[in-house]
Write a protein that holds these residues in place. Structure first.
Motif, short mmCIF file in Angstrom:
data_model
loop_
_atom_site.label_atom_id
_atom_site.label_comp_id
_atom_site.label_asym_id
_atom_site.label_seq_id
_atom_site.Cartn_x
_atom_site.Cartn_y
_atom_site.Cartn_z
N THR A 50 -10.99 3.29 -0.57
CA THR A 50 -10.87 3.31 -2.02
C THR A 50 -9.41 3.30 -2.47
O THR A 50 -9.10 2.78 -3.55
N THR A 51 -8.52 3.84 -1.66
CA THR A 51 -7.09 3.79 -2.00
C THR A 51 -6.51 2.41 -1.72
O THR A 51 -5.72 1.89 -2.52
N THR A 108 -9.62 11.92 -8.13
CA THR A 108 -8.58 10.91 -8.33
C THR A 108 -7.27 11.49 -7.83
O THR A 108 -6.94 12.64 -8.14
N ALA A 109 -6.53 10.71 -7.05
CA ALA A 109 -5.28 11.20 -6.46
C ALA A 109 -4.14 11.01 -7.44
O ALA A 109 -3.61 9.90 -7.57
N GLN A 137 0.83 -1.19 0.00
CA GLN A 137 0.00 0.00 0.00
C GLN A 137 0.87 1.25 0.00
O GLN A 137 2.01 1.22 0.45
N ILE A 146 -1.36 5.74 3.31
CA ILE A 146 -2.39 4.97 4.00
C ILE A 146 -1.96 4.68 5.43
O ILE A 146 -2.73 4.86 6.39
N VAL A 165 -0.71 9.68 -5.76
CA VAL A 165 -0.78 8.28 -5.33
C VAL A 165 -0.87 7.36 -6.52
O VAL A 165 -0.23 6.30 -6.56
N THR A 195 -8.70 5.55 -7.20
CA THR A 195 -7.76 5.86 -6.11
C THR A 195 -7.90 7.33 -5.72
O THR A 195 -7.76 8.21 -6.55
N ARG A 196 -8.13 7.59 -4.44
CA ARG A 196 -8.35 8.97 -3.98
C ARG A 196 -7.22 9.48 -3.11
O ARG A 196 -6.69 10.55 -3.35
N GLY A 197 -6.90 8.79 -2.05
CA GLY A 197 -5.72 9.08 -1.26
C GLY A 197 -5.57 10.51 -0.79
O GLY A 197 -6.50 11.13 -0.27
#
Length: 422
Positions: free
Chosen positions: A383-384, A143-144, A32, A36, A147, A350-352
């Protein structure tokens, strides 16, 4: 600062660095992103697990304003680097696939998020329903980019066609998401007393584009190197720009981001790379972990109840369904292979870090209350976390990259097309 405050802040900073490095390393060990682990460190050090009393003992209330100030500086430096990364060449020449995927992956979750916002407004009224529902829609659409770029690099996908399309889509999404959030900030802040300040925002943008940008072209000519003077000008100029947008009733992240975008791109690749290395490393090791822990300390999940659990389920359903479904649908309509479409949709979900910054801005602007903020942070983490395992299931490591298959498919389609090779 009193002696007691100095001692508290220094000890808290040491504890934050220790927690961030430990949990970040554990997150990387489990495949990960380090972000996170750092966010989870803040959540675990907060009232959800330790309770209010122990959390306040570890991070006293008199120390938290100073930690928040350092966290804001970390966000400012990060947003400056994001602005510097917005290369217009990345946004051009990628064809209709990237544009259509990016737009669909914004429009569908935005629409679903607005509908969800009207439902959530019943229990989380912010006093400005329009600003609230638009913010929920924007939060669903994120969207990140940083990341996502790290995931692509770690999995050897950065130089593949899938990686290029994903990065381009994320870059477009970033621009659209920050623009949308700027609109939300204007709507949320549009009180009678602040309206005249908000009217100055177009003037500010015009001055940045018409005056500041030409000045920056002279300060940073092609081939320029990052020395102490230019580093100071970048950081100082970004902070001044952020202070202006904060004064205008918006958030400082917009001013810092816009300043980064105004820095010329032609011939400044080495300078921007040096900026990422020098400022980015210090920011990543010291300032951003403070932001992650401070963000996590504000998460309180122990009292959300069954209604909060139901709201979390709805938020996850809309966030994942909207983002994943929109990206997958657009990719398939552009004749991407099924596995490639699934992988692209997973990456776009992916948001992060970007989501955390937006949620923090929403909390500071008074759009979110603490319970909904906590729910949205959990959504950002989940979600990440999903991205790595889903990519492994969709495209096993031994099948990455799948460039030969992509090229073969393209050749077959070209041959079958009218006028194609026989």
């Amino acid at each position: 600062m009193t002696t007691h405050q100095v001692v508290s802040v220094f000890l808290d900073l040491a504890l934050i660095i220790l927690l961030a490095r430990t949990f970040g390393a554990l997150a990387r060990r489990w495949g990960q992103p380090a972000v996170i682990g750092e966010v989870l460190a803040g959540i675990l050090a907060g009232p959800t697990l330790l309770g209010e009393d122990l959390s306040l003992f570890l991070f006293p209330m008199e120390a938290r304003p100073f930690l928040t100030a350092l966290a804001n500086i970390g966000i400012a430096v990060f947003m400056l680097l994001v602005g510097l990364e917005m290369d217009e060449n990345l946004l051009r020449g990628r064809g209709r696939i990237a544009v259509s995927v990016a737009v669909t992956a914004i429009v569908l979750p935005l629409s679903l998020g607005v509908c969800l916002g009207f439902f959530l407004a019943r229990n989380h009224a912010s006093g400005n329903t329009l600003g609230f529902v638009l913010f929920i829609g924007a939060a669903m659409s994120v969207t990140a980019f940083p990341v996502l770029a790290r995931i692509l690099t770690d999995r050897g996908l950065a130089r593949t066609s899938l990686g290029n399309i994903a990065l381009t889509c994320a870059a477009i999404d970033d621009v659209l998401a920050w623009s949308l959030l700027a609109v939300v900030a204007v709507v949320a802040s549009a009180t009678a007393s602040s309206l005249w300040l908000l009217l100055l925002f177009p003037v500010y943008v015009a001055v940045m584009a018409g005056v500041v940008r030409p000045v920056l072209r002279r300060v940073f000519p092609p081939g320029s190197q990052l020395d102490t003077r230019r580093l100071g000008m970048l950081l100082g100029g970004a902070l001044v720009s952020g202070a202006i947008t904060e004064w205008l009733g918006m958030h400082f992240i917009f001013g810092v981001f816009i300043f980064g975008v105004m820095v010329p791109r032609a011939g400044t690749g080495a300078l921007r790379q040096a900026m990422r290395e020098r400022a980015g490393e210090f920011n990543g090791v010291f300032l951003m972990p403070i932001f992650f822990v401070v963000a996590g300390l504000k998460v309180q999940l122990s009292g959300i109840g069954w209604m909060g659990v139901a709201e979390l389920g709805l938020v996850l359903l809309v966030a994942v369904g909207g983002k994943f479904g929109g990206a997958f649908l657009a990719a398939r309509l552009n004749r991407m292979q099924t596995r490639q479409s699934l992988a692209l949709a997973t990456l776009m979900n992916t948001r992060g870090l970007t989501e955390l910054i937006i949620l923090t801005a929403g909390l500071q602007l008074g759009i979110l209350d603490s319970s909904l903020y906590s729910i949205m942070v959990v959504m950002a983490v989940i979600t990440t976390v999903m991205a790595g395992p889903l990519l492994t299931l969709i495209r096993p490591m031994q099948g990455m990259p799948d460039e030969e298959g992509d090229r073969a498919g393209e050749d077959r389609r070209a041959a079958a097309a009218p006028g194609g090779a026989a």
